[in-house]
Design an enzyme around this catalytic site. Structure first.
Site, PDB file in Angstrom:
ATOM      1  N   ASN A   1       0.973  -1.235   0.106  1.00 64.64           N
ATOM      2  CA  ASN A   1      -0.212   0.307  -0.315  1.00 64.64           C
ATOM      3  C   ASN A   1       0.779   1.171  -0.117  1.00 64.64           C
ATOM      4  OD1 ASN A   1      -2.719   1.375   2.332  1.00 64.64           O
ATOM      5  ND2 ASN A   1      -2.544   1.320   0.495  1.00 64.64           N
TER       6      ASN A   1
ATOM      7  N   HIS B   1     -15.518   0.992   7.241  1.00 65.54           N
ATOM      8  CA  HIS B   1     -15.308  -0.452   6.879  1.00 65.54           C
ATOM      9  C   HIS B   1     -16.566  -1.490   7.257  1.00 65.54           C
ATOM     10  CE1 HIS B   1     -11.365   0.091   6.742  1.00 65.54           C
ATOM     11  NE2 HIS B   1     -11.189   0.744   8.179  1.00 65.54           N
TER      12      HIS B   1
ATOM     13  N   ASN C   1     -11.939   5.879  10.036  1.00 64.34           N
ATOM     14  CA  ASN C   1     -12.680   5.542   8.944  1.00 64.34           C
ATOM     15  C   ASN C   1     -13.350   4.064   8.961  1.00 64.34           C
ATOM     16  OD1 ASN C   1     -10.790   3.373   8.904  1.00 64.34           O
ATOM     17  ND2 ASN C   1      -9.598   4.232   7.299  1.00 64.34           N
TER      18      ASN C   1
ATOM     19  N   GLU D   1     -11.091  -0.008  -1.707  1.00 67.70           N
ATOM     20  CA  GLU D   1     -10.717   0.961  -0.034  1.00 67.70           C
ATOM     21  C   GLU D   1     -11.635   1.916  -1.059  1.00 67.70           C
ATOM     22  OE1 GLU D   1      -7.346   2.604   1.357  1.00 67.70           O
ATOM     23  OE2 GLU D   1      -6.247   0.570   0.893  1.00 67.70           O
TER      24      GLU D   1
ATOM     25  N   CYS E   1      -5.149   5.891   8.301  1.00 66.31           N
ATOM     26  CA  CYS E   1      -4.359   5.123   7.173  1.00 66.31           C
ATOM     27  C   CYS E   1      -3.807   3.912   8.208  1.00 66.31           C
ATOM     28  CB  CYS E   1      -3.886   5.871   6.510  1.00 66.31           C
ATOM     29  SG  CYS E   1      -3.071   4.778   4.892  1.00 66.31           S
TER      30      CYS E   1
ATOM     31  N   ASN F   1     -14.529   2.186   3.055  1.00 67.55           N
ATOM     32  CA  ASN F   1     -14.024   1.086   2.588  1.00 67.55           C
ATOM     33  C   ASN F   1     -14.682  -0.569   2.764  1.00 67.55           C
ATOM     34  OD1 ASN F   1     -11.134   2.061   2.372  1.00 67.55           O
ATOM     35  ND2 ASN F   1     -12.679   2.532   4.801  1.00 67.55           N
TER      36      ASN F   1
ATOM     37  N   ASN G   1      -6.534  10.506  -0.390  1.00 71.76           N
ATOM     38  CA  ASN G   1      -7.428   9.209  -1.603  1.00 71.76           C
ATOM     39  C   ASN G   1      -6.583   9.525  -2.261  1.00 71.76           C
ATOM     40  OD1 ASN G   1      -7.632   6.686   0.655  1.00 71.76           O
ATOM     41  ND2 ASN G   1      -9.470   8.214   0.876  1.00 71.76           N
TER      42      ASN G   1
ATOM     43  N   CYS H   1      -4.360  -2.518   3.391  1.00 71.11           N
ATOM     44  CA  CYS H   1      -5.416  -2.053   3.844  1.00 71.11           C
ATOM     45  C   CYS H   1      -5.188  -2.338   5.392  1.00 71.11           C
ATOM     46  CB  CYS H   1      -7.041  -1.425   3.669  1.00 71.11           C
ATOM     47  SG  CYS H   1      -7.975  -0.674   4.203  1.00 71.11           S
ATOM     48  N   GLY H   2      -4.911  -1.454   6.320  1.00 71.37           N
ATOM     49  CA  GLY H   2      -4.156  -1.480   7.845  1.00 71.37           C
ATOM     50  C   GLY H   2      -5.129  -1.743   8.525  1.00 71.37           C
ATOM     51  N   THR H   3      -5.685  -0.650   8.655  1.00 72.77           N
ATOM     52  CA  THR H   3      -7.132  -0.124   8.824  1.00 72.77           C
ATOM     53  C   THR H   3      -8.275  -0.813   8.550  1.00 72.77           C
ATOM     54  OG1 THR H   3      -7.600   1.275   7.883  1.00 72.77           O
ATOM     55  CG2 THR H   3      -6.913   2.295   9.343  1.00 72.77           C
ATOM     56  N   GLY H   4      -8.351  -1.624   7.529  1.00 72.26           N
ATOM     57  CA  GLY H   4      -9.248  -2.668   7.098  1.00 72.26           C
ATOM     58  C   GLY H   4      -9.177  -4.153   7.991  1.00 72.26           C
TER      59      GLY H   4
HETATM   60  N1  LIG Z   1      -8.988   4.827   1.450  1.00 67.36           N
HETATM   61  C1  LIG Z   1      -9.258   4.930   2.826  1.00 67.36           C
HETATM   62  C2  LIG Z   1      -8.021   5.282   3.345  1.00 67.36           C
HETATM   63  C3  LIG Z   1      -6.754   4.771   3.565  1.00 67.36           C
HETATM   64  C4  LIG Z   1      -6.943   3.366   4.391  1.00 67.36           C
HETATM   65  C5  LIG Z   1      -5.750   2.072   4.230  1.00 67.36           C
HETATM   66  N2  LIG Z   1      -4.530   2.335   2.882  1.00 67.36           N
HETATM   67  C6  LIG Z   1      -4.824   1.865   5.635  1.00 67.36           C
HETATM   68  O1  LIG Z   1      -3.376   1.559   5.143  1.00 67.36           O
HETATM   69  O2  LIG Z   1      -6.042   1.760   6.461  1.00 67.36           O
HETATM   70  C7  LIG Z   1     -10.183   5.488   3.299  1.00 67.36           C
HETATM   71  O3  LIG Z   1     -10.743   6.712   2.861  1.00 67.36           O
HETATM   72  O4  LIG Z   1     -10.599   5.535   5.080  1.00 67.36           O
END
Ligand SMILES: N[C@H](CCC[C@H](N)C(=O)O)C(=O)O
Length: 285
Positions: A11, A170, A168, A219, A75, A201, A66, A228-231
């Site tokens: 990413n 999900h 964010n 995403e 992120c 996401n 983004n 995607c870390g938060t994902g």
């Molecule tokens: N596209 C995501 C932000 C980047 C999150 C992702 N790249 C991560 O590593 O958490 C959003 O709009 O919430």
């Protein structure tokens, strides 16, 4: 504008150092040009722009744009790159854990250095997941009960979504075979589904065992990314809520692995993974 290209398990981000005297102007320029900067043909290319800013209450603040120009609250792969960016330049090296202001609140990062003395992996306290529907935000569910595998209609399918915010939003969906799942046909319709007022996401998860999953993501504002870390954090919370995984999971993402734990002791989610430099450059656009 000087930049550093980095990635967190595939990413990839354009890091802009806004800590100097010209920081405010640089941040404004990076915000205004985020779409152009992220364009993989006419620009530098990236899954986002990460602003390295002075904090208001602590030393450092992270902001993330983004590729579609929208700003994300948080992120996960980006904050690992942010931590490495600071550590390798001697910032905050005297602190075992560094506080960072983000759109998801004050989070803490801890760097593990490699043999070269540079940051190799980063452990991030991602804070508590937010499960109250209105705060994700989602219109699904009611009251304060978490949205756990509730149906939505999208792309001509009935999808069971579990809604989790890590700052964010999900929508986590469990599938039998994530490799062959038609993510590009379904992802965009969940991303902008009416049930998610701020878009979302969308993570597609195949459970291998109670402590191992396979992951793909569409995403918000970026389409399919390699990680995607938060994902990944949201997917473990969803795994526990659905009784499909334990609280400590090795998540296999297309770009690499993340070690995720949703701690029973403090309700925080901890993410550990790599961050890497790719190149330095000067944007003349
Ligand atoms: N596209 C995501 C932000 C980047 C999150 C992702 N790249 C991560 O590593 O958490 C959003 O709009 O919430």
């Amino acid at each position: 504008m000087q930049f550093t290209k980095m990635h967190g398990i595939g990413n990839d981000f354009i890091m802009v150092d806004c800590l100097g005297e010209d920081g405010r102007a640089l941040a404004q320029q990076a915000r205004a040009q985020a779409v152009a900067l992220c364009d993989r043909k006419f620009g530098i290319g990236g899954d986002g722009v990460i602003l390295v800013l002075p904090g208001e209450t602590v030393a450092y603040q992270m902001r993330m744009l983004n590729p579609d120009g929208s700003e994300a609250e948080m992120c996960g792969n980006g904050i690992r790159c942010f931590a490495k960016f600071l550590y390798d330049r001697g910032h905050g090296k005297d602190q075992a854990e560094l506080p960072v202001e983000t759109g998801a609140g004050l989070l803490h990062v801890a760097v593990q250095a490699g043999a070269d003395g540079k940051a190799a992996t980063v452990r991030v306290d991602m804070g508590e997941p937010v499960l109250i529907p209105a705060l994700v935000p989602t219109t699904l569910g009611e009251g304060e009960s978490p949205v756990v595998s509730l149906p939505i209609e999208a792309a001509g399918r009935t999808l069971l979504v579990t809604a989790v915010s890590m700052g964010n939003p999900h929508a986590v969906i469990f599938v039998d075979n994530v490799k062959d799942y038609p993510l590009e046909q379904v992802g965009p319709f969940v991303e902008s589904h009416a049930a998610f007022p701020k878009r979302t996401n969308t993570e597609f998860i195949e459970v291998i065992s109670e402590n191992e999953t396979k992951f793909r993501v569409w995403e918000r504002g970026a389409a399919e990314t390699l990680a995607c870390g938060t994902g990944a954090c949201a997917s473990v919370v969803a795994g526990v809520l659905n009784g499909k995984t334990g609280r400590r999971v090795l998540v296999h993402l297309p770009g690499g692995d993340l070690d995720i734990e949703w701690s029973e002791a403090d309700n925080h989610v901890y993410m550990t993974g790599a961050a890497a430099d790719v190149f330095e450059g000067n944007w003349v656009g």
